[in-house]
Enzyme design. Structure first.
Site, PDB file in Angstrom:
ATOM      1  N   SER A 123       0.131  22.172  15.378  1.00  0.00           N
ATOM      2  CA  SER A 123      -0.874  22.378  14.342  1.00  0.00           C
ATOM      3  C   SER A 123      -0.667  21.461  13.136  1.00  0.00           C
ATOM      4  CB  SER A 123      -0.832  23.834  13.862  1.00  0.00           C
ATOM      5  OG  SER A 123       0.430  24.124  13.291  1.00  0.00           O
ATOM      6  N   THR A 180      12.344  27.233  23.260  1.00  0.00           N
ATOM      7  CA  THR A 180      12.804  27.962  22.065  1.00  0.00           C
ATOM      8  C   THR A 180      11.924  29.188  21.800  1.00  0.00           C
ATOM      9  OG1 THR A 180      11.475  26.447  20.739  1.00  0.00           O
ATOM     10  CG2 THR A 180      13.825  25.964  20.903  1.00  0.00           C
ATOM     11  N   GLU A 200       8.724  36.544  22.624  1.00  0.00           N
ATOM     12  CA  GLU A 200       8.178  35.594  23.603  1.00  0.00           C
ATOM     13  C   GLU A 200       8.970  35.611  24.922  1.00  0.00           C
ATOM     14  OE1 GLU A 200       6.234  32.652  20.185  1.00  0.00           O
ATOM     15  OE2 GLU A 200       8.316  32.354  20.862  1.00  0.00           O
ATOM     16  N   PRO A 224      16.702  37.236   2.859  1.00  0.00           N
ATOM     17  CA  PRO A 224      15.650  38.239   2.706  1.00  0.00           C
ATOM     18  C   PRO A 224      14.268  37.607   2.575  1.00  0.00           C
ATOM     19  CG  PRO A 224      16.923  38.030   0.686  1.00  0.00           C
ATOM     20  CD  PRO A 224      17.646  37.235   1.740  1.00  0.00           C
ATOM     21  N   ASP A 269       9.341  26.248  13.515  1.00  0.00           N
ATOM     22  CA  ASP A 269       8.863  24.887  13.795  1.00  0.00           C
ATOM     23  C   ASP A 269       9.887  23.848  13.331  1.00  0.00           C
ATOM     24  OD1 ASP A 269       6.459  26.185  14.581  1.00  0.00           O
ATOM     25  OD2 ASP A 269       5.766  26.167  12.506  1.00  0.00           O
TER      26      ASP A 269
END
Lengths: 405, 405
Positions: free
Chosen positions: A34, A165, A170, A278, A286
């Site tokens: 993207s 990765t 996933e 945090p 990415d």
């Protein structure tokens, strides 16, 4: 037409040759993911770090969006499958479809993913040594980002990858194995290596609670008293320490070549516990995948599964593919960590670290200010990407006995 | 949707604060120009150098093409005016349309240019101090790259610009004054400064033959015996020296504030003769404009013409806008030169410097190989962009008496 312009020059060269980075044809990376105009996710998080590392990066944008989805408003255009195929064909006709490495990330629908799949097949046919990092961007924490019919296509593409990765979610989606404990993780990794023929699998953010009791003691995070002063122990929802240790597990699994001969385990597994910074940062995965590809050393024997026809002499023990994967993962984690630390510090200065839905709802623009403040500080921290002094890097440890019941 | 992903970190920070570049909100640049997947023209030539200089760059792609037009095959998609406007609106709604500097380059048609024009008006209204470098990409050497109806639109946009970087041909088209000698150049510059209200004009590649007899002797290029060994004296068609000196002229003209009060000349003009590197390189103008914008110092008084309502206190003499322009142009020329030298040296090693149409016609792929070999070596020469040691920079000289008949 894109204009080409001639330009004058001035004076004598002021550089010396050692100012310039060495580059070889294999240093060219094709990145397909993207694009956002503002901020750092997808290609905007991946390309600049790789360029700083000395890679020429060819860039194909799967979408052209305004900004990432964490802002209330976002959008733009998606590149269609036909447009992608035309771009690839034009590059081929111009003789510039010549990557030594390939990186694919967010691709919004199955048609476009199909166009990328065809490209990868073509590139692998032309160059069996292509190093392909496939980031199977599907979703996170139970939420799916892409069209559902992308999933079976990703499964078809897995055997083409040198490294994948996926995040925890996933892995579950791709393998259809719910990950609840060590045995289920073992089953999923087995499926990825054996059924889907992936030689290298890196899972970078595993909830530690799922595996805490199965981890060898030397892989456990330090106890609070062992921690360096300054390490943060609060997370976004301020859970007490004993309830959820603020650590995640990163693991890298590199297939071994001799399991079919009745030898050792299926893969060598490396692991490292990493303290959680945090809050929520976008584009971190990415960035991590790009750095992992950039740090991976290229040899013929690590780009395909051992069951493929051998095409290279065996590696010496100190240059095994396993050490390549652990080396690259360690360095990608280290650089990602330093950028996240810088980003967190900058956001803290702006008091933008906490996410408070109530305050956001009351004050329009508050969420966008926080999002802006938490964009990765890639530009300000760019020296990290050029760093060649590896003394500070924490090496991943081998997870001995991972495959033993 | 563009995915946002959380990622773990590891260990303690290994950086010190002085590793990181300083950045302020005004360091954010919005770049609107072409994108090519392979090679370095348009945004691919502009964005990385600016990022190396420490700028956060927001990137809007006016086209998404495979490669530049110098290759036999090229193409892709053009972003429509509606798509551009939607992107700008989404950025505004997300609170991320906040550039301190704006860079516009290749925009393929009048509708898209109109969308950019509207954006510039909006940005200038919101921030009168916006530093806008407009590269009016129209054509070169008599050849027009864009739709003809872009030209009147560019004329409307000129008063919004802080700096423009037209080439010789684009000055002729914009002013409708054929440039044949010093008086015609004077008339054209007068029109750009007075009619079109452009405070800063930089023309980087003026054929020296047109002005040779009008140049003060201290601006002339060195005679052959004065040249440093190693300077190339061949150009693409190997013309003998006495026929066409292999030099171009770069000039920078910065408007003065007091001409209406009967004071000095309309502008201060700076110039420098620059040796021509043989052959044809693409994207050099895009790189030069980006570096010029990146090196321009930002003050309130240099972003609009003196006839505009004053909004800032007068500058001290040593910080006048003229010196800002000469400073930025000198540094942009120097860095561009070093990248071109590196590119030329690399192409020479590959024996790709000459353009031989006959050989190209006989051997398919030869032209594309040459084009590839002559892509700018931005990655290999990236230290140039980070250079802060200015000792080697040749300063431009003031062209005394430029405005005198």
């Amino acid at each position: 037409m894109v204009p080409t312009t001639a330009m004058p020059i001035q004076g004598q060269p002021t550089h010396t040759n050692d100012m310039f980075l060495a580059a070889t044809p294999s240093d060219r990376i094709l990145s397909i993911q993207s694009h956002v105009s503002f901020g750092y996710v997808g290609g905007k998080a991946a390309v600049f770090p790789l360029q700083c590392m000395g890679y020429d990066v060819d860039v194909v944008n799967t979408v052209n969006f305004s900004n990432h989805s964490g802002y209330g408003d976002f959008g733009g255009t998606r590149t269609t499958a036909e447009e992608l195929t035309r771009l690839f064909n034009l590059m081929e006709q111009s003789g510039v479809l010549i990557p030594g490495r390939l990186l694919t990330g967010y691709i919004p629908n199955a048609d476009s993913l199909g166009a990328v799949h065809e490209l990868v097949q073509k590139l692998k046919t032309a160059n069996a040594n292509l190093l392909y990092l496939l980031d199977p961007v599907i979703g996170d924490a139970g939420k799916v980002y892409v069209a559902e019919n992308c999933v079976p296509l990703y499964r078809q593409m897995l055997p083409l990858a040198t490294i994948i990765t996926p995040n925890w979610f996933e892995v579950e989606v791709l393998t259809e194995i719910p990950l609840i404990d060590l045995p289920s993780l073992r089953a999923a990794l087995h499926k990825l290596h054996k059924i889907y023929q992936v030689p290298n699998v890196v899972i970078s953010s595993i909830p530690l609670t799922k595996l805490f009791t199965s981890l060898p003691s030397y892989l456990l995070p330090p106890t609070p008293t062992q921690l360096t002063p300054g390490t943060s122990f609060t997370n976004e929802i301020n859970k007490p320490l004993d309830e959820e240790p603020p650590y995640l597990l990163c693991m890298a699994s590199s297939i071994n070549g001799d399991d079919d001969l009745g030898g050792g385990p299926l893969s060598t597994v490396y692991a490292s516990c990493v303290p959680l910074i945090p809050g929520y940062f976008s584009g971190v995965g990415d960035l991590f995948s790009a750095l992992l590809l950039g740090h991976f050393k290229l040899t013929q024997s690590v780009v395909s599964c051992p069951s493929s026809p051998p095409s290279a002499p065996p590696l010496s023990p100190d240059l095994s593919s396993q050490s390549f994967l652990a080396h690259a993962t360690s360095h990608a984690l280290s650089k990602t960590h330093d950028i996240l630390t810088l980003t967190h510090e900058s956001a803290s200065l702006l008091d933008l670290t906490s996410s408070d839905d109530e305050l956001d709802a009351r004050e329009p623009g508050r969420m966008n200010r926080r999002m802006k403040g938490r964009e990765l500080r890639l530009i300000q921290g760019q020296e990290v990407f050029r760093r060649k002094d590896w003394d500070g890097v924490k090496r991943m440890a081998t997870w001995e006995g991972f495959w033993k019941d």
